[in-house]
Enzyme design. Structure first.
Site, PDB file in Angstrom:
ATOM      1  N   GLY A  56       0.775  -1.477  -0.137  1.00 51.84           N
ATOM      2  CA  GLY A  56       0.115  -0.084  -0.048  1.00 51.84           C
ATOM      3  C   GLY A  56       0.972   1.395   0.139  1.00 51.84           C
ATOM      4  O   GLY A  56       2.174   1.301   0.025  1.00 51.84           O
ATOM      5  N   ASN A  91      -9.706   7.395  15.823  1.00 50.90           N
ATOM      6  CA  ASN A  91      -8.988   6.287  16.503  1.00 50.90           C
ATOM      7  C   ASN A  91      -8.199   6.894  17.910  1.00 50.90           C
ATOM      8  O   ASN A  91      -8.296   6.049  18.921  1.00 50.90           O
ATOM      9  CB  ASN A  91      -8.214   5.091  16.080  1.00 50.90           C
ATOM     10  CG  ASN A  91      -7.313   4.449  16.567  1.00 50.90           C
ATOM     11  OD1 ASN A  91      -7.850   3.447  17.165  1.00 50.90           O
ATOM     12  ND2 ASN A  91      -5.921   4.936  16.915  1.00 50.90           N
ATOM     13  N   SER A 143     -15.386   1.992  22.892  1.00 53.96           N
ATOM     14  CA  SER A 143     -15.099   1.014  23.583  1.00 53.96           C
ATOM     15  C   SER A 143     -16.227   0.099  24.204  1.00 53.96           C
ATOM     16  O   SER A 143     -17.200   0.922  24.552  1.00 53.96           O
ATOM     17  CB  SER A 143     -14.071   1.401  24.805  1.00 53.96           C
ATOM     18  OG  SER A 143     -13.795   0.458  25.852  1.00 53.96           O
ATOM     19  N   TYR A 156     -12.974   7.553  31.505  1.00 54.00           N
ATOM     20  CA  TYR A 156     -12.952   6.869  30.087  1.00 54.00           C
ATOM     21  C   TYR A 156     -14.137   6.258  29.679  1.00 54.00           C
ATOM     22  O   TYR A 156     -14.562   6.642  28.371  1.00 54.00           O
ATOM     23  CB  TYR A 156     -11.793   5.864  30.316  1.00 54.00           C
ATOM     24  CG  TYR A 156     -11.410   5.013  29.061  1.00 54.00           C
ATOM     25  CD1 TYR A 156     -10.707   5.587  27.953  1.00 54.00           C
ATOM     26  CD2 TYR A 156     -11.908   3.794  28.742  1.00 54.00           C
ATOM     27  CE1 TYR A 156     -10.254   4.985  26.732  1.00 54.00           C
ATOM     28  CE2 TYR A 156     -11.775   3.009  27.307  1.00 54.00           C
ATOM     29  CZ  TYR A 156     -10.766   3.510  26.813  1.00 54.00           C
ATOM     30  OH  TYR A 156     -10.574   2.778  25.617  1.00 54.00           O
ATOM     31  N   ALA A 158     -17.177   7.128  30.243  1.00 50.47           N
ATOM     32  CA  ALA A 158     -18.032   8.460  29.817  1.00 50.47           C
ATOM     33  C   ALA A 158     -17.747   9.065  28.403  1.00 50.47           C
ATOM     34  O   ALA A 158     -18.409   9.463  27.677  1.00 50.47           O
ATOM     35  CB  ALA A 158     -17.957   9.467  30.791  1.00 50.47           C
ATOM     36  N   ILE A 189      -8.021  -5.343  23.904  1.00 51.18           N
ATOM     37  CA  ILE A 189      -7.222  -5.842  22.843  1.00 51.18           C
ATOM     38  C   ILE A 189      -5.786  -5.614  23.179  1.00 51.18           C
ATOM     39  O   ILE A 189      -5.375  -4.758  23.956  1.00 51.18           O
ATOM     40  CB  ILE A 189      -7.632  -4.741  21.594  1.00 51.18           C
ATOM     41  CG1 ILE A 189      -9.214  -4.682  21.237  1.00 51.18           C
ATOM     42  CG2 ILE A 189      -6.990  -5.077  20.303  1.00 51.18           C
ATOM     43  CD1 ILE A 189      -9.613  -5.907  20.638  1.00 51.18           C
ATOM     44  N   THR A 239     -23.488   0.790  16.122  1.00 59.24           N
ATOM     45  CA  THR A 239     -22.433   0.471  17.023  1.00 59.24           C
ATOM     46  C   THR A 239     -21.994  -1.119  16.918  1.00 59.24           C
ATOM     47  O   THR A 239     -22.948  -2.106  16.940  1.00 59.24           O
ATOM     48  CB  THR A 239     -22.738   0.635  18.615  1.00 59.24           C
ATOM     49  OG1 THR A 239     -23.274   2.049  18.654  1.00 59.24           O
ATOM     50  CG2 THR A 239     -21.778   0.395  19.509  1.00 59.24           C
TER      51      THR A 239
END
Ligand code: NDP
Length: 248
Positions: A56, A91, A143, A156, A158, A189, A239
């Site tokens: 790529g 991200n 998340s 986090y 919230a 992850i 989602t």
């Protein structure tokens, strides 16, 4: 599988972890991928090398998503240099874990500045070029804890739940312009973010994960690749959990 030839993508926080896997997956499918980082230029270069090894192409671009002027300048520059911005993956994120009673105001500000305001700044700067092209994909990396809650992650979780609300609103605002907006909610992850988790906490998470193992960044990237594709044109405001069954 999915073809992204001719598309230009920006992956915020593409230098490491999940963002790196997303950058490589989009580039392998043919997109030109701009890999954003905040401070770790060497890691961003490694992502670019992986992109090139996968056949790529892309570029690296350092800016802080929490700085609105820097975001505007960066995204304008991408459109000028590469002709468009078709895919935005919000991200970049950080987690400062703390029980409610110990949370400091500056931790709330710092987390929300990157995880929430950063995503809004990027979407705001990207939306005009996407509208001009009558095509766009915005994908937010939230998340599982936004859906399930998790002790010690009040700030986090919230911030990550805010992304789901943002997704639903933008999906409604821009569906008629050919722009889809979706959220991916990863479970546990294996990345730098989770590397220092105490063994007991790790085992606790595994016990709640029906698939019985920790997820790989590439497994999150596969979901993002689908949402970025033309094939996902009728999917918006959704989602998508990539969590090994941790939250169903
Ligand atoms: P890492 O900590 O491994 O990487 C974070 C990335 O975000 C780095 O590329 C970092 O850049 C970048 N970044 C952080 N702050 C900023 C900023 N202000 N501006 C630009 N870039 C920034 O994280 P993960 O790969 O684990 O996580 C990626 C996303 O996935 C995050 O939003 C996280 O909340 C979410 N997530 C992660 C899970 C996990 O189990 N790992 C689970 C669920 C969600 P640099 O390299 O320059 O520091």
């Amino acid at each position: 599988m999915f073809q992204l030839k001719g598309r230009v993508a920006l992956v915020t926080g593409g230098s490491r972890g999940i963002g790196r896997a997303i950058s490589v997956a989009l580039a392998r499918a043919g997109a030109f991928v701009v890999v954003n980082y905040r401070g770790n230029e060497a890691a961003a270069h490694e992502t670019l090398e992986e992109i090139r090894k996968a056949g790529g192409d892309g570029a690296i671009l350092g800016f802080d998503v929490a700085d609105p002027a820097a975001v505007d300048e960066a995204i304008q520059g991408i459109v000028e240099r590469h002709g468009s911005l078709d895919i935005l993956v919000n991200n970049a994120g950080l987690a400062i874990d703390q029980l409610l009673m110990r949370v400091k105001p500056e931790e709330i500000d710092k987390t929300f500045a990157t995880n929430v305001a950063g995503a809004i700044y990027c979407a705001k700067a990207a939306i005009r070029p996407m509208m001009r092209k009558k095509h766009g994909r915005i994908i937010q990396i939230s998340s599982v804890v936004a859906e399930s809650g998790n002790p010690g992650q009040v700030v986090y979780s919230a911030s990550k739940a805010a992304l789901i609300g943002m997704t639903k609103t933008l999906a409604r605002e821009y569906a008629s312009r050919g722009i889809t907006v979706n959220t991916v909610t990863p479970g546990f992850i294996e990345t730098d973010m989770t590397a220092n988790l105490p063994e007991a906490a790790r085992q606790g998470i595994l016990a709640q994960t029906p698939v019985g193992r920790i997820g790989r960044p590439e497994e999150v990237a596969a979901a993002v690749l689908f949402l970025a594709s033309d094939e996902a044109s009728y999917v918006t405001g959704q989602t998508l959990g990539v969590n090994g069954g941790m939250y169903v």
